[in-house]
Design an enzyme around this catalytic site. Structure first.
Site, short mmCIF file in Angstrom:
data_model
loop_
_atom_site.label_atom_id
_atom_site.label_comp_id
_atom_site.label_asym_id
_atom_site.label_seq_id
_atom_site.Cartn_x
_atom_site.Cartn_y
_atom_site.Cartn_z
N PRO A 73 24.26 86.35 30.17
CA PRO A 73 24.79 85.52 30.81
C PRO A 73 25.85 86.21 31.62
CG PRO A 73 25.39 85.08 28.75
CD PRO A 73 24.28 86.13 28.74
N HIS A 74 26.18 85.93 33.01
CA HIS A 74 27.03 86.71 33.79
C HIS A 74 27.58 85.70 34.90
CE1 HIS A 74 22.93 87.43 35.47
NE2 HIS A 74 23.66 87.21 36.64
N ALA A 75 28.68 86.21 35.30
CA ALA A 75 29.19 85.37 36.54
C ALA A 75 30.42 86.20 37.28
CB ALA A 75 30.07 84.13 36.19
#
Lengths: 158, 95
Positions: A73-75
């Site tokens: 997961p990344h942002a």
């Protein structure tokens, strides 16, 4: 195409406090919050709610379960003050809805400031390149301490 | 075995070959019988990686405006290349 992250970057991106070898929660969203909290604890997240929203919005587009038992997961968000990673692993695996139907057992979270430009894609691609190697995945499964996790990643990007 | 077909395509989606376009690309590669391999425009044949693997595609980190080399081998190789080129040439939100 993209410059790699260096050995020295690992300690800065992923200090020991952002690595947990305890079993994480068993659902994807809870697991993302768990990883986020590792970075919240080290004081790098300015706004936890906004960071979480950005991470979940990215999952809405398409899952970050990239297969081979890996979830990243990344942002990119101003809710974090500098590029940061978190790591945990799940022995049973977490359902990330990956295309290869493999539950995610090695879980990384990447947060990069909105102003970080291409850092975001570069960290993601360098990490993915490293994790494509079986010996790197095996090293992460075998790690007994957070320092072991750092060494495996340092070797992998060296 | 048929000859491999190949082309080099510019990445149009703003996010590069990442997120939704990347997922669509991997699905499209898997929807065809042809074996599809990809790399950066400069990559030689030995550096090409499996287009049907999300982590492999993510590892390339191909950005908007960069070029991707696609090599397909098999009966529907040309159809596969057409479909993959469409994914890479479609701005986000238009597919």
């Amino acid at each position: 195409m993209s410059s790699t992250i260096t050995k020295e970057d690992i300690d800065e991106l992923l200090p020991e406090e952002q690595i947990s070898l305890e079993e994480p929660p068993t659902t994807k969203d809870a697991c993302i919050e768990h990883l986020l909290d590792l970075i919240v604890t080290t004081g790098r997240v300015i706004d936890r709610e906004r960071a979480l929203e950005a991470l979940l919005a990215r999952e809405e587009q398409t899952t970050t379960g990239v297969g081979m038992g890996i979830g990243i997961p990344h942002a990119q968000t101003d809710a974090v003050e500098r590029p940061s990673l978190a790591f945990t692993r799940s022995s049973a695996g977490v359902d990330f809805g990956s295309m290869d139907d493999e539950p995610a057992k090695l879980l990384f979270l990447i947060l990069v400031p909105a102003s970080g430009g291409e850092d975001h894609l570069e960290i993601l691609s360098a990490l993915s390149r490293a994790l494509m190697h079986e010996e790197v995945r095996d090293g992460l499964y075998a790690a007994e301490t957070p320092a072991d996790v750092q060494s495996v990643l340092q070797e992998a990007v060296a | 075995m048929s000859e491999p077909h190949e082309r080099t395509v510019e990445i149009v989606p703003e996010a590069g070959l990442h997120a939704r376009p990347a997922a669509k690309f991997v699905e499209t590669a898997n929807d065809h019988d042809a074996t599809v391999k990809i790399g950066s425009a400069e990559d030689g044949d030995e550096d090409l990686i499996d287009a049907g693997s999300m982590i492999a595609v993510t590892s390339l980190g191909v950005k908007q405006g960069e070029h991707l080399r696609i090599v397909a081998e098999g009966e529907d190789a040309e159809e596969a290349l057409d479909a993959l080129e469409r994914v890479l040439s479609t701005p986000e939100g238009k597919s």
